[in-house]
Design an enzyme around this catalytic site. Sequence first.
Site, PDB file in Angstrom:
ATOM      1  N   SER A 142       0.852  -1.188   0.000  1.00 58.66           N
ATOM      2  CA  SER A 142       0.000   0.000   0.000  1.00 58.66           C
ATOM      3  C   SER A 142       0.886   1.236   0.000  1.00 58.66           C
ATOM      4  O   SER A 142       2.065   1.172   0.381  1.00 58.66           O
ATOM      5  CB  SER A 142      -0.896   0.006   1.251  1.00 58.66           C
ATOM      6  OG  SER A 142      -1.660   1.195   1.323  1.00 58.66           O
ATOM      7  N   TYR A 156      -2.106  -1.057  10.409  1.00 58.90           N
ATOM      8  CA  TYR A 156      -2.167  -1.253   8.960  1.00 58.90           C
ATOM      9  C   TYR A 156      -0.907  -0.718   8.290  1.00 58.90           C
ATOM     10  O   TYR A 156      -0.291  -1.387   7.457  1.00 58.90           O
ATOM     11  CB  TYR A 156      -3.409  -0.558   8.406  1.00 58.90           C
ATOM     12  CG  TYR A 156      -3.616  -0.740   6.924  1.00 58.90           C
ATOM     13  CD1 TYR A 156      -4.084  -1.945   6.411  1.00 58.90           C
ATOM     14  CD2 TYR A 156      -3.367   0.305   6.033  1.00 58.90           C
ATOM     15  CE1 TYR A 156      -4.287  -2.117   5.045  1.00 58.90           C
ATOM     16  CE2 TYR A 156      -3.568   0.140   4.672  1.00 58.90           C
ATOM     17  CZ  TYR A 156      -4.023  -1.067   4.181  1.00 58.90           C
ATOM     18  OH  TYR A 156      -4.221  -1.234   2.840  1.00 58.90           O
TER      19      TYR A 156
END
Length: 265
Positions: A142, A156
């Site tokens: 990401s 995350y």
Amino acid sequence: MAKLEGKVALITGAAVGLGEGIAEVYAKYGAKMCMVDLSPEVEKTADRLRKEYGADIITYVGNVADKAQMKEAAAKTAEKFGEISVCCCNAGVCRLAPFEEFTDEMRDFHIDVNIKGVWNTCQAVIPYMLQQGGGNIVIASSVTGDIVADAGEAAYAMTKAALVGLTKCLAVEYATRNIRVNCTQLGYARTPMVEKMAVESNPEDPESAIRDIAVGVPMKRLAKPTEVGELFAFLGSDESSYLTGSQIVIDGGSTLPETMSIGTN
């Protein structure tokens, strides 16, 4: 000839969202697949792709955090199709909370799925790739963690950044054995996970949170899952034959602006 014709792909997190988009593009380009997901809904998604594209697909309901289950999924794929050409490590989770309130259980949930899940999946497929003389691994990292971050995303961001390091190490380790390993770095796509994050960010009006994401993207929209699938297809195909260890950002330009208020536009 379709770019993935003759390829056999194992795709994790394939029931909905990005995984469904990846699987759809792989089906479009002629790949055979094992679609893996924790949800039994993966079979419904697979059935749609069989009907729409005539794709040859098996499914496996299992947890990427369970190494034994991932080994079984890989074994079933190789048994059915004779090889594993491509592995798309897509399964991931994101839960938001202030750092001081983040429980150990929430932290470990991210580690188990986002890091250990990819680790387990790679360890499950690499022996088959070595045996057959090569293969491609595409890891869903990401922009979050490695490039940018938002408040509440500590677990995350940490886990997605770790996948960049894993990508680079595996790329170096297996380069001479014809296994390429690359990672995608997505900004935001309209998926169930992002919709859940929007609810956590603004329970009263989650759609406003989605709209606000688009405001910060130069292209003024979120990605479609199939657009991300096209990148996974490129990295899984022979068209990307000289790419390994790469981090490819796909974010509509969201990480480019220095500000959203200064400039001539």
